[in-house]
Design a protein around this motif. Structure first.
Motif, mmCIF file in Angstrom:
data_model
loop_
_atom_site.group_PDB
_atom_site.id
_atom_site.type_symbol
_atom_site.label_atom_id
_atom_site.label_comp_id
_atom_site.label_asym_id
_atom_site.label_seq_id
_atom_site.Cartn_x
_atom_site.Cartn_y
_atom_site.Cartn_z
ATOM 1 N N PRO A 243 50.439 48.106 36.888
ATOM 2 C CA PRO A 243 50.889 49.454 36.537
ATOM 3 C C PRO A 243 52.311 49.472 35.993
ATOM 4 O O PRO A 243 52.605 50.242 35.059
ATOM 5 C CB PRO A 243 50.794 50.233 37.849
ATOM 6 C CG PRO A 243 50.580 49.246 38.894
ATOM 7 C CD PRO A 243 50.036 48.023 38.301
ATOM 8 N N SER A 247 52.854 50.605 32.174
ATOM 9 C CA SER A 247 53.463 51.913 31.950
ATOM 10 C C SER A 247 54.822 51.802 31.270
ATOM 11 O O SER A 247 55.230 52.714 30.565
ATOM 12 C CB SER A 247 53.574 52.679 33.263
ATOM 13 O OG SER A 247 54.436 52.012 34.138
ATOM 14 N N GLN A 307 48.522 59.384 41.191
ATOM 15 C CA GLN A 307 49.680 59.176 40.309
ATOM 16 C C GLN A 307 50.117 60.455 39.605
ATOM 17 O O GLN A 307 49.294 61.314 39.297
ATOM 18 C CB GLN A 307 49.351 58.127 39.245
ATOM 19 C CG GLN A 307 49.066 56.759 39.805
ATOM 20 C CD GLN A 307 50.211 56.204 40.603
ATOM 21 O OE1 GLN A 307 51.363 56.338 40.216
ATOM 22 N NE2 GLN A 307 49.912 55.612 41.738
ATOM 23 N N LYS A 308 51.431 60.532 39.335
ATOM 24 C CA LYS A 308 51.956 61.667 38.568
ATOM 25 C C LYS A 308 52.377 61.259 37.164
ATOM 26 O O LYS A 308 52.591 62.098 36.301
ATOM 27 C CB LYS A 308 53.165 62.255 39.300
ATOM 28 C CG LYS A 308 52.778 62.964 40.582
ATOM 29 C CD LYS A 308 53.816 64.020 40.931
ATOM 30 C CE LYS A 308 53.330 64.934 42.036
ATOM 31 N NZ LYS A 308 53.034 64.192 43.270
ATOM 32 N N ASP A 309 52.553 59.942 36.965
ATOM 33 C CA ASP A 309 52.957 59.418 35.670
ATOM 34 C C ASP A 309 51.680 59.093 34.891
ATOM 35 O O ASP A 309 50.835 58.340 35.364
ATOM 36 C CB ASP A 309 53.799 58.163 35.917
ATOM 37 C CG ASP A 309 54.261 57.520 34.641
ATOM 38 O OD1 ASP A 309 53.524 57.598 33.641
ATOM 39 O OD2 ASP A 309 55.355 56.941 34.643
ATOM 40 N N ARG A 312 50.936 55.372 34.260
ATOM 41 C CA ARG A 312 50.611 54.649 35.494
ATOM 42 C C ARG A 312 49.201 54.979 35.925
ATOM 43 O O ARG A 312 48.459 54.111 36.389
ATOM 44 C CB ARG A 312 51.580 55.038 36.615
ATOM 45 C CG ARG A 312 52.872 54.309 36.599
ATOM 46 C CD ARG A 312 53.696 54.670 37.822
ATOM 47 N NE ARG A 312 53.447 53.752 38.914
ATOM 48 C CZ ARG A 312 54.005 52.554 39.016
ATOM 49 N NH1 ARG A 312 54.813 52.134 38.079
ATOM 50 N NH2 ARG A 312 53.756 51.776 40.026
ATOM 51 N N LEU A 313 48.824 56.263 35.763
ATOM 52 C CA LEU A 313 47.474 56.671 36.134
ATOM 53 C C LEU A 313 46.430 55.900 35.326
ATOM 54 O O LEU A 313 45.467 55.354 35.869
ATOM 55 C CB LEU A 313 47.329 58.177 35.910
ATOM 56 C CG LEU A 313 46.087 58.857 36.451
ATOM 57 C CD1 LEU A 313 46.425 60.248 36.910
ATOM 58 C CD2 LEU A 313 44.999 58.942 35.414
ATOM 59 N N TYR A 316 46.295 52.224 36.450
ATOM 60 C CA TYR A 316 45.495 51.980 37.653
ATOM 61 C C TYR A 316 44.014 52.069 37.331
ATOM 62 O O TYR A 316 43.191 51.353 37.907
ATOM 63 C CB TYR A 316 45.871 52.970 38.759
ATOM 64 C CG TYR A 316 46.997 52.475 39.624
ATOM 65 C CD1 TYR A 316 46.808 51.377 40.449
ATOM 66 C CD2 TYR A 316 48.241 53.085 39.628
ATOM 67 C CE1 TYR A 316 47.831 50.904 41.237
ATOM 68 C CE2 TYR A 316 49.267 52.615 40.416
ATOM 69 C CZ TYR A 316 49.050 51.522 41.226
ATOM 70 O OH TYR A 316 50.057 51.050 41.999
ATOM 71 N N GLY B 115 54.641 53.166 43.782
ATOM 72 C CA GLY B 115 53.501 54.082 43.871
ATOM 73 C C GLY B 115 52.327 53.653 43.036
ATOM 74 O O GLY B 115 52.391 52.875 42.159
#
Lengths: 521, 115
Positions: A243, A247, A307-309, A312-313, A316, B115
């Motif tokens: 990630p 990202s 995730q909020k990014d 990154r979401l 994953y 995260g």
């Protein structure tokens, strides 16, 4: 001299040469570097397509470096090959095709996406070097050469991941992680190569495959190779770099990095199928790969939901999709020694897994590019800060819907075709695995509904009043990928029969792989 | 027994390298760990090609009948060393950039990505 006989090396040599020419061209005219790169990669793409046609009609190709003729694997009087060679069968060229398309699309997308950055000549040089490294991993037939290409790809990838590191801290942090992971992986691969060389005095994949015995030392080498290659492919529990690297890299690089991870996946399959094949305990190694796949699928998607990014979401989710490929091919490996089960559902499972590789590269690339487009116009990757972008970025919204539907396995997109193949064949192996795979698919859809809702829907936000559709080169890059996504979804039969099935058979039939080098098929 | 001494050195090198990578928190020490690992692997390769009492593998100048050490592992090691230098240089420059942005080399504090 017939240049067509030299296609395998030209695919790699042209971008390699161009990579070192680019700084010179950049001195003369900065603007042309991007166009030049696109041109070079389009030549590579055309050559790869030509080679694909040749391999699918004639059979596997060998290219021996420095020999009198490129096909001369065994100079007279020798029982084993001594020269470095490329050995390209249907599986290699299948991966090569993905790399060629993805890197070409990445170059087109970069034309405007990276326009504002300085040091573009270095960016494009590294992009070409990364492509060369990935092609090399996929084409090589030599263990040590494989290590060298692995390192070329990782060095270029690290420099590209930390490309924005001049002004920001996060990209260099991600780059450091990736560098540590990939250099450890490469050194352990080299150690395994040393073990093979010490035992058999051979470095050639095919020659090794013909003599390998699965003794204690071979087991150690396998135990070293499988985890590190799975680590480079981004399988859970060795996924921590994925990630971050995905990202923080610029969007066009991220899609090429996906292709690089898949090249490691390819190497994993090559080692287990072509090198060891049925000499190893297929059931237990198969289950190890299946469990790696299950963990990747499940942990990847559960991490994605929170995730909020946006990037990154998606990253994953990329881990989670890698799990499907490991699952499909792992089932194939588990039943490899059992011809009845193999023909009943093993081959179908592997077709699903391998088909998922190309589908994944296309829709994952599309999703990363749409995320890049959002970042390009809004300047943020935080989903909480976005909203109402469907009003101003109509094309991007459509591309995002196509990508999200494909990754969640909705018909008529390509993700559906490969996932259905995996579900129905894995169900006959073990029903539980298939149920988990379906559950993961639903969770994937949930995570993308969340992205769609928070980024695209809602009223137009005042702070995004100035936001317009992205420039044309970025739109065209996304058009290419979404056309492929839809085409593969509408005509999966065509692709499975002509591209995927030969690739699967190339993996299963070890004697063909060794036969192309050692003769006597 | 004495012939196996290089292999013991290989194990020590690789063990120390992995120990450093796992338990040290300083970025520069992590780089040193990678270097140790690399040296271990290089030593392993070069030891594989060693034959007792053999001469350097220069075909034209070797006395006839004398056995030679294997040239291939030496070529591999040379390549591997060159790649190792590139990696070390790149990774050190990245560590330098991290220090510039974060003001520290402690891995516990270089943690903006989570995260």
């Amino acid at each position: 001299m017939n240049l067509l006989n030299h296609t395998p090396i030209l695919i790699i040599a042209i971008p390699l040469l161009a990579a070192f020419l680019l700084p010179v061209i950049g001195r003369i005219n900065k603007k042309t570097t991007g166009i030049f790169t696109t041109f070079v990669l389009s030549i590579s793409l055309i050559l790869t397509i030509l080679l694909t046609v040749k391999i699918l009609s004639v059979g596997p190709q060998v290219y021996v470096f420095g020999a009198k003729s490129p096909a001369l694997t065994l100079p007279s009087g020798l029982k084993f090959p001594i020269r470095i060679m490329f050995q390209i069968d249907a599986m290699s060229i299948f991966m090569g095709l993905i790399t060629a398309v993805i890197s070409f699309v990445g170059a087109i997308y970069s034309l405007t996406f990276m326009e504002q950055h300085s040091g573009l000549d270095k960016y494009y040089s590294l992009l070409l070097l990364l492509t060369v490294g990935i092609f090399g991993i996929e084409f090589t037939g030599d263990m040590f050469n494989f290590f060298v290409f692995l390192e070329i790809a990782s060095i270029a990838a690290v420099a590209l991941i930390s490309f924005r590191g001049v002004n920001l801290g996060e990209p260099v942090e991600a780059g450091f992680k990736y560098m540590v992971v990939s250099s450890i992986a490469a050194l352990i691969v080299l150690f395994a190569v040393g073990i093979f060389y010490g035992k058999y005095d051979l470095l050639n994949f095919a020659a090794l495959a013909s003599v390998i015995k699965y003794s204690q030392l071979d087991k150690i080498a396998l135990g070293l190779l499988v985890p590190v290659l799975a680590m480079k492919a981004g399988a859970v529990p060795m996924h921590m770099w994925t990630p971050d690297a995905y990202s923080e890299a610029p969007a066009p690089i991220t899609i090429i990095l996906v292709s690089a991870s898949q090249a490691s996946l390819y190497a994993l399959f090559r080692v287990t199928f072509s090198l060891y094949n049925i000499t190893l305990n297929t059931l237990s190694v198969g289950w190890i790969i299946i469990i790696l796949g299950l963990l990747s699928m499940f942990i990847g998607v559960t991490m994605a939901i929170i995730q909020k990014d946006i990037k990154r979401l998606i990253a994953y989710n990329a881990i989670s999709q890698t799990g499907y490929m490991l699952l499909g091919v792992g089932v194939g490996l588990a039943v490899l020694a059992n011809p009845v089960a193999l023909s009943k559902y093993g081959i179908t499972a592997m077709e699903g897994g391998i088909f998922h590789i190309i589908n994944h590269a296309m829709y994952e690339g599309l999703l990363f590019l749409t995320a890049g487009a959002l970042f390009f116009r809004t300047g943020t990757r935080d989903l909480d800060k976005m909203g109402g972008l469907a009003h101003s970025m109509k094309y991007t919204t459509i591309f995002f819907i196509i990508g999200a539907a494909a990754i969640s396995g909705l018909p008529p997109f390509n993700g559906f075709a490969s996932k259905l193949l995996i579900y129905e064949s894995v169900y006959r192996f073990n029903p539980l695995l298939s149920i988990i795979a379906m559950l993961v698919s639903i969770l994937t859809l949930a995570s993308f509904v969340k992205v769609f809702h928070s980024a695209f829907l809602g009223p137009k936000l005042p702070k995004f009043k100035e936001v317009r559709e992205v420039p044309r080169s970025m739109v065209w890059a996304m058009v290419v990928l979404s056309c492929i996504t839809i085409f593969f979804g509408l005509f999966p039969d065509l692709i499975v029969k002509n591209l995927v099935h030969p690739a699967v058979m190339a993996l299963i039939e070890q004697f063909k792989y060794t036969g192309t080098v050692l003769g006597g098929i | 027994m004495i012939g196996n001494l290089p292999y013991i050195a290989v194990i020590i090198f690789i063990g120390l390298g992995i120990y450093t990578l796992m338990f040290k928190k300083n970025l520069i020490k992590i780089v040193i760990g990678i270097c140790l690992l690399e040296n271990g692997v290089n030593l392993f390769l070069i030891t594989l090609g060693y034959r007792k009492g053999a001469v350097a593998p220069i075909y034209t100048q070797a006395p006839s009948g004398q056995s030679m050490v294997l040239p291939t592992p030496q070529a591999l090691t040379l390549t591997s060393i060159v790649i190792g230098i590139a990696i070390t240089a790149l990774i050190l420059s990245i560590a330098m950039m991290i220090y510039k942005h974060y003001g520290t080399l402690d891995t516990d504090q270089v943690r903006r990505l989570r995260g």
